[in-house]
Structure formats: structure tokens, C-alpha cells
Design a protein around this motif. Structure first.
Motif, PDB file in Angstrom:
ATOM      1  N   ASP A 130       1.069  -1.154   0.019  1.00 29.14           N
ATOM      2  CA  ASP A 130       0.093   0.564   0.051  1.00 29.14           C
ATOM      3  C   ASP A 130       0.844   0.934  -0.591  1.00 29.14           C
ATOM      4  O   ASP A 130       0.931   2.380  -0.587  1.00 29.14           O
ATOM      5  CB  ASP A 130      -0.699   0.197   1.079  1.00 29.14           C
ATOM      6  N   CYS A 131       2.211   0.707   0.367  1.00 29.23           N
ATOM      7  CA  CYS A 131       2.571   2.059   0.382  1.00 29.23           C
ATOM      8  C   CYS A 131       3.501   2.349   0.446  1.00 29.23           C
ATOM      9  O   CYS A 131       3.780   3.402  -1.044  1.00 29.23           O
ATOM     10  CB  CYS A 131       3.973   1.896   1.918  1.00 29.23           C
ATOM     11  N   HIS A 132       3.716   1.338  -0.721  1.00 23.69           N
ATOM     12  CA  HIS A 132       4.726   1.122  -2.648  1.00 23.69           C
ATOM     13  C   HIS A 132       3.922   1.941  -3.694  1.00 23.69           C
ATOM     14  O   HIS A 132       4.094   3.104  -4.675  1.00 23.69           O
ATOM     15  CB  HIS A 132       4.963   0.654  -2.754  1.00 23.69           C
ATOM     16  N   ALA A 133       2.880   1.544  -3.373  1.00 19.83           N
ATOM     17  CA  ALA A 133       1.550   2.339  -4.086  1.00 19.83           C
ATOM     18  C   ALA A 133       1.637   4.011  -3.756  1.00 19.83           C
ATOM     19  O   ALA A 133       1.483   5.479  -4.913  1.00 19.83           O
ATOM     20  CB  ALA A 133       0.001   1.563  -4.403  1.00 19.83           C
ATOM     21  N   GLN A 143       3.366  15.256  -7.359  1.00 16.63           N
ATOM     22  CA  GLN A 143       3.482  15.913  -5.709  1.00 16.63           C
ATOM     23  C   GLN A 143       4.468  15.632  -5.266  1.00 16.63           C
ATOM     24  O   GLN A 143       5.153  14.301  -5.836  1.00 16.63           O
ATOM     25  CB  GLN A 143       2.104  15.586  -4.781  1.00 16.63           C
ATOM     26  N   SER A 144       4.906  15.683  -3.990  1.00 21.05           N
ATOM     27  CA  SER A 144       7.032  15.421  -3.279  1.00 21.05           C
ATOM     28  C   SER A 144       5.870  14.008  -2.910  1.00 21.05           C
ATOM     29  O   SER A 144       4.937  13.781  -2.274  1.00 21.05           O
ATOM     30  CB  SER A 144       6.764  16.528  -1.870  1.00 21.05           C
ATOM     31  N   ILE A 145       7.203  13.328  -3.222  1.00 15.43           N
ATOM     32  CA  ILE A 145       7.080  11.789  -2.466  1.00 15.43           C
ATOM     33  C   ILE A 145       7.540  11.537  -0.789  1.00 15.43           C
ATOM     34  O   ILE A 145       7.304  10.140  -0.128  1.00 15.43           O
ATOM     35  CB  ILE A 145       7.809  10.936  -3.635  1.00 15.43           C
ATOM     36  N   ARG A 146       8.456  12.487  -0.371  1.00 14.68           N
ATOM     37  CA  ARG A 146       8.905  12.120   0.707  1.00 14.68           C
ATOM     38  C   ARG A 146       8.162  11.923   2.189  1.00 14.68           C
ATOM     39  O   ARG A 146       8.687  10.877   2.475  1.00 14.68           O
ATOM     40  CB  ARG A 146       9.032  13.986   1.087  1.00 14.68           C
ATOM     41  N   LEU A 147       6.757  12.220   1.947  1.00 20.20           N
ATOM     42  CA  LEU A 147       6.445  11.434   3.088  1.00 20.20           C
ATOM     43  C   LEU A 147       5.838  10.511   2.840  1.00 20.20           C
ATOM     44  O   LEU A 147       6.147   8.877   3.649  1.00 20.20           O
ATOM     45  CB  LEU A 147       4.609  12.381   3.293  1.00 20.20           C
ATOM     46  N   ALA A 148       5.004   9.720   1.337  1.00 19.50           N
ATOM     47  CA  ALA A 148       5.336   8.193   1.229  1.00 19.50           C
ATOM     48  C   ALA A 148       6.143   7.765   1.116  1.00 19.50           C
ATOM     49  O   ALA A 148       5.688   6.781   1.612  1.00 19.50           O
ATOM     50  CB  ALA A 148       3.964   8.628  -0.569  1.00 19.50           C
TER      51      ALA A 148
END
Length: 246
Positions: A130-133, A143-148
Motif C-alpha cells: 500500500d505504501c509503495h502504491a 507531488q512530493s514523494i517525501r512523506l510517502a
């Protein structure tokens, strides 16, 4: 040892923030007008009573704010900030310490990836997917991917079923994920390509964990984090861009 490193990083960051704010105020107050050349690195070092490293990092922050530009061999020049859109701000105080955190993360997360491959539960494996998706969703939405990105690494740490791995990441928060370079509107394709590279590296880790392949998971995480170190060093060199007389 960790406490001393943290204290040292905070001290350096504080000096960088102080010098950066002083220079920013001088620029915004018109002490240095658009087109003017700032004092040389040596002159700034003497004027502020700090090291060259502090001056370089302070200038890096001003560059990210669109206030100055560094011209190789010529010096640091003030930009017309009133006619420029302000780019997204980064946490300037962490520019140096980000690399230190990344170096410490590398051996820990290589181990975490291997343990996750051996110990993950079905629910933890699903959380990792889920986090990878979510990272891909951020890329597709520009969008920034930093938090994901951080959430994915936390999910992998949680799958070790050793809470100390998660606690380490929580201690640093999303700052554990290196800051990426902001780019001009006409270079967003470059930013997207960078994010997709990170996503592919993540995918190798995620698939290895899902397959229960400890060796492949460790190898993929090592490639990802060692690559991040190299990219981050390149970023810092590019951002500084200071000649010997700058």
C-alpha cells in the motif's frame, strides 16, 4: 556517540540558520540590491565569524529561496526576488545533517529489509504494498514523494517486528528522507524521472520482501540507499557551486 552527533548537527544548523537569516534580511531590506555581488566567501566568513562550511550552507538556502545565484568564477549575485516566484522552501538547517542521517540509516535499513523478508506477516506485507502504491500516486499527481517515501520505509521497519527499527526512523521523522532538488517549471520532467527512479528502486526492495528473499532484499536496499548517498552528494555539490573566489 549519537547524542554528540545530534548536538553537533543542531549547533551547525543553528549557525547556518542565523547567517542565512541575516543575509536574507540584508537582501530584502535592499542592503544588497538585485544584481549586486555579495561579499566573497572569505569576506562573509570573517564578517560573521563562522566557518566556510556554514557560509556555503547559508548560501545554499538563499539559492533555494530564489534570492541569489552563484556564477562560477564570478561570485554570488542577488536576484530580483520581487519578480520571481518563490520556490518551495527546504529545511536549510538539515542540508548537512541529512547526509549524516542517511549514512547511519544505510546499514540499519539493509538489515531491516532482510529481516522483513523473513518475518513479515501478511498484514505487514500488504501495508508495504500500500505504501509503495502511494509513492506512485504522488508521482502521478506531480507531488512530493517525501512523506510517502518515509511511510514505506517505516512499513518495512515495522515488518521486522523489532520496534527499535521503527523507533530510529520516528526519531528523525520525514527528515530521514533526503531532500530532493527543486526545479524550474520547465524541468519538471527531470524531477519526475528522478522520482520514478526512486520508485523502481523501492519496487526491487518490496518484491524481494514479498518473495521472502532475504539476500535480494538486503541487496536491493543497499543499492537504493547507497545510490541515495551518491545522489545527495551530487546535489550538495551542485547547490553550492562555489568557486575558490566565491
Amino acid at each position: 556517540m549519537t547524542g554528540r552527533m545530534t548536538s553537533r548537527a543542531k549547533g551547525a544548523g543553528s549557525l547556518v540558520a542565523q547567517v542565512s537569516e541575516r543575509l536574507r534580511k540584508d537582501i530584502l531590506d535592499g542592503v544588497y540590491a538585485p544584481g549586486a555581488r555579495l561579499p566573497s566567501e572569505l569576506e562573509l566568513t570573517e564578517a560573521h565569524g563562522v566557518s566556510r562550511t556554514v557560509i556555503r550552507e547559508a548560501v545554499t538556502g538563499l539559492r533555494y529561496d530564489g534570492l541569489v545565484e552563484v556564477r562560477q568564477g564570478a561570485g554570488i549575485f542577488v536576484l530580483d526576488h520581487q519578480s520571481r516566484a518563490t520556490p518551495p522552501k527546504l529545511d536549510r538547517a538539515r542540508l548537512s545533517s541529512d547526509l549524516e542521517v542517511l549514512e547511519i540509516r544505510t546499514p540499519l535499513e539493509i538489515e531491516a529489509a532482510g529481516l522483513a523478508a523473513l518475518r513479515r506477516s501478511p498484514a505487514q506485507e500488504e501495508a508495504i504494498f500500500d505504501c509503495h502504491a502511494k509513492v506512485l500516486e504522488c508521482i502521478e499527481a506531480d507531488q512530493s514523494i517525501r512523506l510517502a517515501d518515509f511511510a514505506l520505509h517505516k512499513a518495512i521497519a515495522a515488518a521486522t517486528n523489532n520496534p527499535l527499527f521503527t523507533q530510529f526512523l520516528d526519531m528523525h521523522g520525514a527528515a530521514a528522507i533526503p531532500q530532493s532538488k527543486t526545479v524550474a517549471d520547465n524541468r519538471t520532467a527531470e524531477q519526475t524521472a528522478y522520482r520514478r527512479l526512486i520508485h523502481r528502486e523501492h519496487q526491487a526492495v518490496v518484491v524481494a520482501i514479498s518473495d521472502g528473499d532475504e539476500k535480494a532484499a538486503r541487496s536491493a536496499m543497499q543499492e537504493h540507499l547507497r545510490g541515495s548517498q551518491l545522489r545527495y552528494r551530487d546535489l550538495l555539490r551542485d547547490l553550492r557551486g562555489l568557486g575558490s573566489d566565491a
